[in-house]
Design a protein around this motif. Structure first.
Motif, mmCIF file in Angstrom:
data_model
loop_
_atom_site.group_PDB
_atom_site.id
_atom_site.type_symbol
_atom_site.label_atom_id
_atom_site.label_comp_id
_atom_site.label_asym_id
_atom_site.label_seq_id
_atom_site.Cartn_x
_atom_site.Cartn_y
_atom_site.Cartn_z
ATOM 1 N N THR A 28 0.901 -0.964 -0.107
ATOM 2 C CA THR A 28 0.138 0.064 0.110
ATOM 3 C C THR A 28 0.830 1.172 0.043
ATOM 4 O O THR A 28 1.586 1.398 0.905
ATOM 5 N N LEU A 29 0.729 1.983 -0.940
ATOM 6 C CA LEU A 29 1.769 3.157 -0.920
ATOM 7 C C LEU A 29 1.221 4.317 -0.877
ATOM 8 O O LEU A 29 -0.227 4.724 -0.983
ATOM 9 N N ALA A 30 1.860 5.237 -0.166
ATOM 10 C CA ALA A 30 1.506 6.630 -0.010
ATOM 11 C C ALA A 30 1.320 7.504 -1.430
ATOM 12 O O ALA A 30 1.913 6.891 -2.261
ATOM 13 N N ILE A 52 1.386 6.154 9.404
ATOM 14 C CA ILE A 52 2.851 5.635 9.307
ATOM 15 C C ILE A 52 3.449 7.012 9.108
ATOM 16 O O ILE A 52 3.402 7.409 8.058
ATOM 17 N N GLU A 53 4.432 7.271 9.935
ATOM 18 C CA GLU A 53 5.017 8.628 9.901
ATOM 19 C C GLU A 53 6.728 8.251 9.762
ATOM 20 O O GLU A 53 7.126 7.146 10.314
ATOM 21 N N GLN A 65 11.006 -1.518 8.504
ATOM 22 C CA GLN A 65 9.684 -0.817 7.998
ATOM 23 C C GLN A 65 8.574 -1.629 8.613
ATOM 24 O O GLN A 65 8.893 -2.417 9.294
ATOM 25 N N VAL A 66 7.399 -1.014 8.120
ATOM 26 C CA VAL A 66 6.052 -1.468 8.850
ATOM 27 C C VAL A 66 5.818 -2.503 7.981
ATOM 28 O O VAL A 66 5.276 -2.068 6.938
ATOM 29 N N GLU A 108 5.905 4.882 4.811
ATOM 30 C CA GLU A 108 5.652 6.190 5.476
ATOM 31 C C GLU A 108 4.687 7.042 4.630
ATOM 32 O O GLU A 108 4.927 7.191 3.530
ATOM 33 N N GLY A 109 3.590 7.486 5.413
ATOM 34 C CA GLY A 109 2.762 8.367 4.705
ATOM 35 C C GLY A 109 1.381 7.540 4.579
ATOM 36 O O GLY A 109 0.370 8.210 4.393
#
Length: 305
Positions: free
Chosen positions: A44-46, A159-160, A287-288, A301-302
């Motif tokens: 899943t991309l920001a 996610i930051e 990463q998450v 992130e994002g």
């Protein structure tokens, strides 16, 4: 040394490209919070702005997160190059993010393929075997901690980007100065709980902040803002101290999260960082990932749930 390092990083890029071409529909991934097996993986991309890059004749990394090599020989090469570069002070800082993330997915591939583990360990350099085995062992403990899959991605999470590695390291060492607890235990808890502060949102139990405090625990040990990294890390040090650390570190970690699987994982990651502080730079870039019954998903992130 720089020439050798350059060759190793080039090897890592080639392995990543070959792995991506060979296994674009079977990326092995894992999550500390949700254990992973070898299944279909989605990312899943920001939201981003697409930029067209003219073709070049140089080797380039595939888009998206790194992909683990698809066989034991390739995985051994990938881990050798990655660990060597991460532990080398001459490695450019700009390379660390990709290297740390690659280390992560390669270790998770070993968790997904237990039969590969002895083959890969035998092929990496002797001075890296303990590193690989320790990370596989810690990952296995965390899988045992959270074996049940969710049906959907988490809600209420953001996610930051975490605070800079040097800043966080300063907070861990400040906690050590105040309590005598080795800094790496604080870093390890931060890694396991929220990926160094990437995950913002309540846990299923209601814990919050980068060190995941329950409200009643924060009321007793916290000072300041539970979401502030420095405040949370120093509160975690005080809480561990209250529960017997550093003299009885196992009991103190168990009281932080009452599972011996959790204790074993936290201690293992901490021991790696105490043996070589540069191990922290690799973990900082892990990463998450979140696994559901349907897919194993990278939350970059994002990402917002």
């Amino acid at each position: 040394m720089r020439r050798t390092l350059g060759l190793l990083i080039a090897l890592l890029l080639v392995v990543g490209v070959l792995a991506a071409r060979a296994r674009t529909d079977d990326r092995t991934r894992d999550a500390l919070l949700q254990p992973v097996t070898a299944e279909r993986t989605t990312t899943t991309l920001a939201p981003t702005t697409t930029t067209t890059v003219p073709p070049t004749t140089t080797t380039t990394l595939p888009p998206g997160p790194p992909v683990a090599a698809g066989d034991p020989d390739g995985l051994a090469l990938q881990l050798t190059a990655t660990i060597t570069a991460l532990r080398d002070p001459a490695t450019p800082e700009a390379d660390l993010a990709r290297l740390g993330h690659t280390e992560q997915v390669a270790i998770y591939a070993l968790l997904d393929h237990p039969d590969w583990q002895p083959l890969v360990v035998a092929k990496v350099p002797e001075n890296q075997r303990g590193i690989v085995q320790a990370n596989v062992r810690a990952g296995g403990e965390l899988r045992a901690l959270a074996p049940k899959l969710k049906d959907s991605l988490p809600t209420g999470w953001v996610i930051e980007t975490p605070r800079p590695a040097a800043e966080l390291l300063g907070y861990y060492k400040e906690g050590e100065a105040q309590t005598g607890i080795p800094w790496a235990y604080l870093a390890s808890i931060n890694l396991v709980e929220t990926r160094m502060g990437r995950i913002h949102g309540l846990s299923s139990a209601g814990a919050q902040g980068p060190m995941q405090f329950m409200p009643q625990t924060w009321a007793r040990f916290g000072q300041g803002d539970v979401t502030n990294p420095r405040d949370a890390i120093l509160a975690a040090a005080r809480y561990l101290k209250y529960n017997g650390a550093p003299q009885t570190i196992d009991t103190a970690i168990w009281n932080y999260n009452r599972s011996w699987h959790y204790v074993a994982a936290v201690k293992t990651y901490a021991e790696q960082m105490l043996a070589d502080e540069r191990a922290f730079l690799g973990y900082y870039h892990w990463q998450v990932y979140y696994r559901t019954a349907a897919a194993n998903t990278h939350l970059p992130e994002g990402w917002r749930g």
